[in-house]
Design a protein around this motif. Structure first.
Motif, PDB file in Angstrom:
ATOM      1  N   ASN A  19       4.995  -7.715   1.657  1.00  0.00           N
ATOM      2  CA  ASN A  19       3.898  -6.689   1.246  1.00  0.00           C
ATOM      3  C   ASN A  19       3.360  -6.302   2.667  1.00  0.00           C
ATOM      4  O   ASN A  19       2.496  -6.768   3.154  1.00  0.00           O
ATOM      5  CB  ASN A  19       2.961  -7.386   0.415  1.00  0.00           C
ATOM      6  CG  ASN A  19       1.756  -6.875   0.175  1.00  0.00           C
ATOM      7  OD1 ASN A  19       1.864  -5.463   0.249  1.00  0.00           O
ATOM      8  ND2 ASN A  19       0.701  -7.326  -0.763  1.00  0.00           N
ATOM      9  N   PHE A  21       0.735  -4.270   2.722  1.00  0.00           N
ATOM     10  CA  PHE A  21      -0.471  -4.127   2.844  1.00  0.00           C
ATOM     11  C   PHE A  21      -1.446  -5.606   2.636  1.00  0.00           C
ATOM     12  O   PHE A  21      -2.598  -5.469   2.368  1.00  0.00           O
ATOM     13  CB  PHE A  21      -0.997  -3.445   1.603  1.00  0.00           C
ATOM     14  CG  PHE A  21      -0.223  -1.912   1.823  1.00  0.00           C
ATOM     15  CD1 PHE A  21      -0.837  -0.817   2.811  1.00  0.00           C
ATOM     16  CD2 PHE A  21       0.562  -1.247   0.909  1.00  0.00           C
ATOM     17  CE1 PHE A  21      -0.235   0.437   2.954  1.00  0.00           C
ATOM     18  CE2 PHE A  21       1.535  -0.069   1.421  1.00  0.00           C
ATOM     19  CZ  PHE A  21       0.849   0.545   2.356  1.00  0.00           C
ATOM     20  N   GLN A  50      10.582  -4.345   1.624  1.00  0.00           N
ATOM     21  CA  GLN A  50       9.205  -3.989   1.609  1.00  0.00           C
ATOM     22  C   GLN A  50       8.797  -3.410   0.211  1.00  0.00           C
ATOM     23  O   GLN A  50       9.302  -2.518  -0.351  1.00  0.00           O
ATOM     24  CB  GLN A  50       8.696  -2.918   2.702  1.00  0.00           C
ATOM     25  CG  GLN A  50       8.792  -3.261   4.322  1.00  0.00           C
ATOM     26  CD  GLN A  50       8.313  -2.216   5.183  1.00  0.00           C
ATOM     27  OE1 GLN A  50       6.971  -2.092   4.972  1.00  0.00           O
ATOM     28  NE2 GLN A  50       8.796  -1.746   5.916  1.00  0.00           N
ATOM     29  N   THR A  51       7.769  -4.154  -0.255  1.00  0.00           N
ATOM     30  CA  THR A  51       7.492  -3.859  -1.521  1.00  0.00           C
ATOM     31  C   THR A  51       6.570  -2.496  -1.433  1.00  0.00           C
ATOM     32  O   THR A  51       6.039  -2.105  -0.275  1.00  0.00           O
ATOM     33  CB  THR A  51       6.332  -4.816  -2.168  1.00  0.00           C
ATOM     34  OG1 THR A  51       5.291  -4.965  -1.283  1.00  0.00           O
ATOM     35  CG2 THR A  51       7.236  -6.116  -2.290  1.00  0.00           C
ATOM     36  N   GLU A  52       6.762  -1.439  -2.387  1.00  0.00           N
ATOM     37  CA  GLU A  52       6.109  -0.314  -2.686  1.00  0.00           C
ATOM     38  C   GLU A  52       4.892  -0.213  -3.498  1.00  0.00           C
ATOM     39  O   GLU A  52       3.979   0.713  -3.444  1.00  0.00           O
ATOM     40  CB  GLU A  52       7.198   0.612  -3.091  1.00  0.00           C
ATOM     41  CG  GLU A  52       8.287   1.127  -1.936  1.00  0.00           C
ATOM     42  CD  GLU A  52       9.410   1.630  -2.422  1.00  0.00           C
ATOM     43  OE1 GLU A  52       9.405   2.005  -3.585  1.00  0.00           O
ATOM     44  OE2 GLU A  52      10.413   1.351  -1.596  1.00  0.00           O
ATOM     45  N   ARG A  53       4.680  -1.227  -4.250  1.00  0.00           N
ATOM     46  CA  ARG A  53       3.357  -1.141  -5.262  1.00  0.00           C
ATOM     47  C   ARG A  53       3.426  -2.635  -5.915  1.00  0.00           C
ATOM     48  O   ARG A  53       4.202  -3.261  -5.677  1.00  0.00           O
ATOM     49  CB  ARG A  53       3.760  -0.155  -6.243  1.00  0.00           C
ATOM     50  CG  ARG A  53       5.313  -0.318  -6.964  1.00  0.00           C
ATOM     51  CD  ARG A  53       5.655   0.565  -7.820  1.00  0.00           C
ATOM     52  NE  ARG A  53       6.829   0.209  -8.568  1.00  0.00           N
ATOM     53  CZ  ARG A  53       8.050   0.188  -7.973  1.00  0.00           C
ATOM     54  NH1 ARG A  53       8.289   0.886  -7.047  1.00  0.00           N
ATOM     55  NH2 ARG A  53       8.938  -0.394  -8.728  1.00  0.00           N
ATOM     56  N   PRO A  54       2.126  -2.733  -6.525  1.00  0.00           N
ATOM     57  CA  PRO A  54       1.984  -3.795  -7.233  1.00  0.00           C
ATOM     58  C   PRO A  54       3.051  -4.247  -8.286  1.00  0.00           C
ATOM     59  O   PRO A  54       3.610  -3.179  -8.724  1.00  0.00           O
ATOM     60  CB  PRO A  54       0.595  -3.861  -7.700  1.00  0.00           C
ATOM     61  CG  PRO A  54      -0.020  -2.770  -6.980  1.00  0.00           C
ATOM     62  CD  PRO A  54       0.835  -2.079  -6.489  1.00  0.00           C
ATOM     63  N   ASN A  55       3.632  -5.340  -8.576  1.00  0.00           N
ATOM     64  CA  ASN A  55       4.653  -5.613  -9.350  1.00  0.00           C
ATOM     65  C   ASN A  55       5.858  -5.375  -9.008  1.00  0.00           C
ATOM     66  O   ASN A  55       6.987  -5.426  -9.855  1.00  0.00           O
ATOM     67  CB  ASN A  55       4.285  -5.144 -10.858  1.00  0.00           C
ATOM     68  CG  ASN A  55       3.289  -5.977 -11.460  1.00  0.00           C
ATOM     69  OD1 ASN A  55       3.175  -7.268 -11.174  1.00  0.00           O
ATOM     70  ND2 ASN A  55       2.376  -5.274 -12.186  1.00  0.00           N
ATOM     71  N   HIS A  56       6.227  -4.551  -7.707  1.00  0.00           N
ATOM     72  CA  HIS A  56       7.424  -4.268  -7.414  1.00  0.00           C
ATOM     73  C   HIS A  56       8.403  -5.603  -7.097  1.00  0.00           C
ATOM     74  O   HIS A  56       9.587  -5.475  -7.425  1.00  0.00           O
ATOM     75  CB  HIS A  56       7.454  -3.368  -5.896  1.00  0.00           C
ATOM     76  CG  HIS A  56       8.603  -2.981  -5.509  1.00  0.00           C
ATOM     77  ND1 HIS A  56       8.744  -2.212  -4.340  1.00  0.00           N
ATOM     78  CD2 HIS A  56      10.002  -2.857  -6.016  1.00  0.00           C
ATOM     79  CE1 HIS A  56       9.966  -2.145  -4.205  1.00  0.00           C
ATOM     80  NE2 HIS A  56      10.639  -2.222  -4.997  1.00  0.00           N
ATOM     81  N   GLU A  59       9.584  -6.895 -10.484  1.00  0.00           N
ATOM     82  CA  GLU A  59      10.648  -6.329 -11.103  1.00  0.00           C
ATOM     83  C   GLU A  59      11.977  -6.510 -10.443  1.00  0.00           C
ATOM     84  O   GLU A  59      12.863  -6.509 -11.089  1.00  0.00           O
ATOM     85  CB  GLU A  59      10.420  -4.673 -11.113  1.00  0.00           C
ATOM     86  CG  GLU A  59       9.134  -4.348 -12.251  1.00  0.00           C
ATOM     87  CD  GLU A  59       8.372  -3.118 -11.723  1.00  0.00           C
ATOM     88  OE1 GLU A  59       8.949  -2.356 -11.145  1.00  0.00           O
ATOM     89  OE2 GLU A  59       7.158  -2.991 -12.068  1.00  0.00           O
ATOM     90  N   SER A  76       3.756 -12.348   3.041  1.00  0.00           N
ATOM     91  CA  SER A  76       2.455 -11.833   2.359  1.00  0.00           C
ATOM     92  C   SER A  76       1.296 -13.048   2.044  1.00  0.00           C
ATOM     93  O   SER A  76       1.697 -14.023   2.815  1.00  0.00           O
ATOM     94  CB  SER A  76       2.892 -11.506   0.843  1.00  0.00           C
ATOM     95  OG  SER A  76       3.516 -12.757  -0.074  1.00  0.00           O
ATOM     96  N   GLU A  83       4.063 -13.223  -8.028  1.00  0.00           N
ATOM     97  CA  GLU A  83       4.762 -12.214  -8.530  1.00  0.00           C
ATOM     98  C   GLU A  83       6.290 -12.432  -8.565  1.00  0.00           C
ATOM     99  O   GLU A  83       7.144 -12.567  -9.549  1.00  0.00           O
ATOM    100  CB  GLU A  83       4.761 -10.865  -7.950  1.00  0.00           C
ATOM    101  CG  GLU A  83       3.515  -9.966  -8.131  1.00  0.00           C
ATOM    102  CD  GLU A  83       3.906  -8.629  -7.483  1.00  0.00           C
ATOM    103  OE1 GLU A  83       5.006  -8.090  -7.409  1.00  0.00           O
ATOM    104  OE2 GLU A  83       3.030  -7.841  -7.274  1.00  0.00           O
TER     105      GLU A  83
END
Ligand code: ADP
Ligand code: MG
Length: 437
Positions: A19, A21, A50-56, A59, A76, A83
């Motif tokens: 993550n 961020f 790298q995750t691009e958004r919450p819940n990425h 999924e 993270s 998640e």
């Protein structure tokens, strides 16, 4: 003679989810400079996403071919691992999927699980990059341990799997309100605590629980502490102490209370019974639900996926007769299943990854601000139960229900905000597997 390639040991393959961020946004930089060279050296092969958004991450984990991986690691804070675990539990093959070893390389602002892993390994409590390096080294060791998960149900009927805690009152208020100080990293909780102490709220609620009949109450164990030659704790490790001292809220004798006696090593199961009156021993009657007391599959029966919550009845119905209910005004209610609430908050020193217990801790209204400060300071060393504070209670349970009666408030599951209202959970022992090193 040739050796078939299939007979040679192959390198471990880890799926690293990062993550960018989390925390102060240093995850990628720290990963590239420190973590990747280390795991390359350990002959681990990896894919870094790298995750691009919450819940990425959630999924992704739901759809990947798990046979390609020996472990999934969240780079993270605790949020991304949450998640990953829930993504695994949402798969049709959840029963096998949740056995995938999961790991964490702490680079968020809330690093409770990393704190617990670090402590479990017998390492000194550290923060930031030091904690990340410890966890990266442990990750290379590859040892995997069973991990309890708690199925948590909220009023809307939503169910999730939690590996850390459910919090209400002081703890969740600080967690959510301090989001705005995210750029400060772990120090956000220090500042958040200071702000909250200035306006201490109390919350009325009904707390019900199924005590763990066979759980002997635990004597809190202090982690090993490096004591400076002058017998004092090294101050640089204690940001909350320092901040409170600077504000004149904390006298030195409080800050250094509990530095002696000789600290026991952190992971020592089978401790003798507690000396502290504030730790309630489980009552002596039987808590196993009587036959016919619960619907066949429990409240989890209606859920698709995941084991049924056989100890729970739906939130709309009264708790089973074998449960204990207290209605009171609380400063905080914390259902915690790991030793750490944050990397430097040793909140439940007696908790183990797979003890099959929810450690229900609560602080009742009426506690003075000074006493609350003392508890939080002592929590850094895990010695808060030794203060025998009459307002602090700990009960080991298998399941709990919390019904807030105060109209407004914040509830968190593993540090993430959830809908406010009745909430309940039950432990599923050793459901997941954690890379502990
Ligand atoms: P922290 O400890 O700093 O809160 P976490 O790893 O727990 O760090 O992440 C916080 C939240 O950020 C999680 O709820 C996660 O779902 C979300 N998240 C993950 N990837 C991203 C992204 N690329 N952008 C924004 N939010 C993300
Ligand atoms: Mg536990």
């Amino acid at each position: 003679t040739d050796i078939a390639p299939s007979l040679l040991p192959r390198p471990r393959r880890l799926l690293l989810l990062l993550n960018p961020f989390g925390g102060r946004g240093l995850a990628l930089q720290w990963c590239q400079t420190h973590v990747l060279p280390m795991i390359t050296e350990a002959d681990i092969s990896f894919n870094l996403i790298q995750t691009e958004r919450p819940n990425h991450a959630r999924e992704l984990v739901k759809s990947i071919n798990l046979a390609e991986w020996d472990g999934i690691v969240a780079i993270s804070g605790d949020g991304l691992l949450y998640e990953v675990l829930n993504g695994l539990m949402e798969r049709p093959d959840w029963e096998q999927a949740i056995k995938m070893p999961v790991g964490i390389l702490p680079s968020g602002s809330g690093n409770a699980l990393a704190g617990a892993i670090n402590c479990n390994a017998g390492l000194e409590q550290v923060l930031g990059l030091e904690l990340l390096l410890n966890c990266a080294l442990l990750l290379c060791h590859a040892a995997v341990a069973p991990l309890d998960l708690v199925a948590v149900t909220t009023a809307s009927g939503a169910r999730c799997f939690s590996c850390l805690s459910v919090a209400w009152g002081f703890v969740s208020d600080v967690d959510i309100e301090s989001e705005k100080y995210r750029h400060m990293g772990a120090a956000r909780f220090t500042l958040g605590t200071l702000v909250r102490l200035a306006s201490m709220h109390t919350y009325r609620g009904r707390l019900s629980y199924l005590p763990a009949a066979d759980a002997t109450a635990h004597r809190p164990i202090s982690r090993s502490i490096t004591v400076a030659p002058n017998g004092r704790l090294p101050l640089q490790r204690l940001p909350l102490h320092r901040a409170l001292s600077d504000m004149g809220l904390c006298e030195e004798r409080h800050a250094f209370r509990g530095a002696e006696p000789a600290p026991a090593p952190c992971p020592s199961p089978g401790s003798p019974p507690p000396s502290s009156a504030s730790v309630l021993p489980p009552p002596s009657f039987s808590f196993e639900p009587g036959p016919g007391e619960l619907p066949a599959g429990g409240a989890g029966e209606a859920q698709v996926g995941g084991p049924p919550d056989e100890l729970l009845v739906p939130l709309g119905q009264p708790v089973p007769g074998s449960w204990v209910t207290v209605e009171d005004d609380f400063v905080l209610v914390l259902a915690i299943y790991q030793s750490h609430l944050g990397a430097d908050l040793f909140a439940a020193p007696f908790a183990r990854f797979d003890d099959g217990l929810i450690h229900l801790c609560f602080i009742k209204a009426g506690i003075s601000r000074a006493a609350l400060v003392r508890l939080f300071l002592a929590m850094e060393k895990g010695s808060h139960f030794e203060q025998e504070c009459p307002h602090l209670v700990h009960v080991p349970v298998r399941a709990f229900r919390l019904e807030p009666l105060t109209r407004k408030g914040i509830l968190t599951v593993d540090g993430e905000r959830v809908e406010y209202g009745p909430i309940q959970g039950q432990v599923h022992r050793a459901l997941a597997r954690l890379i502990t090193g």
